[in-house]
Design an enzyme around this catalytic site. Structure first.
Site, PDB file in Angstrom:
ATOM      1  N   THR A   1      39.591  26.459  44.886  1.00  0.00           N
ATOM      2  CA  THR A   1      40.542  27.522  45.236  1.00  0.00           C
ATOM      3  C   THR A   1      40.129  28.881  44.682  1.00  0.00           C
ATOM      4  O   THR A   1      40.948  29.801  44.625  1.00  0.00           O
ATOM      5  CB  THR A   1      41.952  27.165  44.735  1.00  0.00           C
ATOM      6  N   UNK A   2      38.864  28.998  44.298  1.00  0.00           N
ATOM      7  CA  UNK A   2      38.348  30.274  43.791  1.00  0.00           C
ATOM      8  C   UNK A   2      37.437  30.888  44.861  1.00  0.00           C
ATOM      9  O   UNK A   2      36.284  30.459  45.017  1.00  0.00           O
ATOM     10  CB  UNK A   2      37.570  30.054  42.499  1.00  0.00           C
ATOM     11  N   PRO A   3      37.922  31.876  45.632  1.00  0.00           N
ATOM     12  CA  PRO A   3      37.127  32.440  46.735  1.00  0.00           C
ATOM     13  C   PRO A   3      35.734  32.934  46.341  1.00  0.00           C
ATOM     14  O   PRO A   3      34.763  32.649  47.056  1.00  0.00           O
ATOM     15  CB  PRO A   3      38.013  33.581  47.256  1.00  0.00           C
TER      16      PRO A   3
ATOM     17  N   ILE B   1      33.465  29.897  45.878  1.00  0.00           N
ATOM     18  CA  ILE B   1      33.184  29.257  47.166  1.00  0.00           C
ATOM     19  C   ILE B   1      32.175  30.073  47.976  1.00  0.00           C
ATOM     20  O   ILE B   1      31.253  29.525  48.586  1.00  0.00           O
ATOM     21  CB  ILE B   1      34.484  29.074  47.972  1.00  0.00           C
TER      22      ILE B   1
END
Length: 266
Positions: free
Chosen positions: A133-135, A138
């Site tokens: 959930t860490u853009p 990712i």
């Protein structure tokens, strides 16, 4: 009195970075709001699509502040002994059976082990910390995959899955493209391992990159001051390279430069 002075000094050191992060989020929210208003005025079909999530919220402020505290109190130091944090090996089918584990390692399938168990004496270990959930984390995974492919003949690679940066029941980040994940705060180790496996199902990393999860006490996250994402290089049990605090100072280009200077351009 000494402790109070120390806390005050840490707070003063944190404030500039904290306020700059808040300013960035305020600008981001403003830009998104203006775009939505313009779309509404132009009667764009996409104007009402998707829920607008502000980034500058009370939950966001707490998360940012805690990330700076974590960075300020981190145990890891450049040139010093690498913290040998407890981690849990994430079973991932053929990935583990085809992975060459350094001689003398005490790694058991699906069991608790130590971060430095994955390091061999003569090869650097690139450790990449992050969550689905860490853009920024990712978005850098394709570059990390390329690093593994280019340098796996001279270096070892480890991905450490940590606490969710933007859990669905916490500070939620807006969706960034098609590869967006939604996980709640991990209630137990099974949930953390499950999230790690789903990430790897989507981003298939080379088998030379090993996958572990931080324990539920977040000891690796705390020791390395990760908060959301961080990368470092361990060589001969010492920190040879320490990446900056994410998201703004999280850089795989610096890792590639370090490896190229040590082993040549790929």
């Amino acid at each position: 009195m000494g402790s109070a002075s120390e806390d005050l000094l840490v707070t003063l050191q944190i404030l500039p970075g904290f306020f700059s992060n808040c300013l960035f989020l305020a600008l981001y929210d403003s830009v998104v709001l203006v775009k939505r208003v313009v779309a509404l005025l132009s009667r764009s079909r996409s104007a009402g699509c998707g829920e607008w999530r502000r980034m500058l919220t009370s939950e966001g402020l707490r998360s940012i502040w805690n990330s700076f505290l974590l960075d300020a109190h981190k145990q890891v130091k450049l040139g010093c002994e690498a913290p040998n944090s407890k981690v849990v090996k994430v079973p991932d089918g053929p990935r583990w059976s085809s992975t060459v584990v350094p001689c003398g390692s005490r790694i058991q399938t699906g069991g608790e082990c130590r971060l430095l168990d994955f390091e061999s004496s003569d090869r650097p270990l690139v450790v990449n910390f992050g969550s689905a959930t860490u853009p920024p984390f990712i978005s850098h995974l394709p570059a990390f995959r390329q690093l593994v492919e280019d340098f796996s003949d001279v270096a070892d690679f480890l991905l450490v899955y940590i606490d969710e940066a933007h859990p669905s029941d916490g500070w939620v980040a807006p969706q960034m493209g098609a590869c967006s994940f939604s996980f709640r705060k991990h209630q137990n180790l099974e949930e953390r391992i499950g999230a790690a496996r789903k990430l790897i199902e989507h981003f298939s990393l080379p088998p030379q990159c090993q996958l572990v999860a931080d324990c539920m006490d977040n000891n690796a996250n705390v020791a390395y001051g990760v908060a959301n994402e961080r990368v470092c290089i361990v060589h001969q049990r010492k920190i040879a390279y320490l990446g900056g605090k994410g998201p703004f100072f999280y850089s795989l280009k610096d890792v590639r430069q370090w490896l190229e200077l040590s082993y040549g351009r790929r």
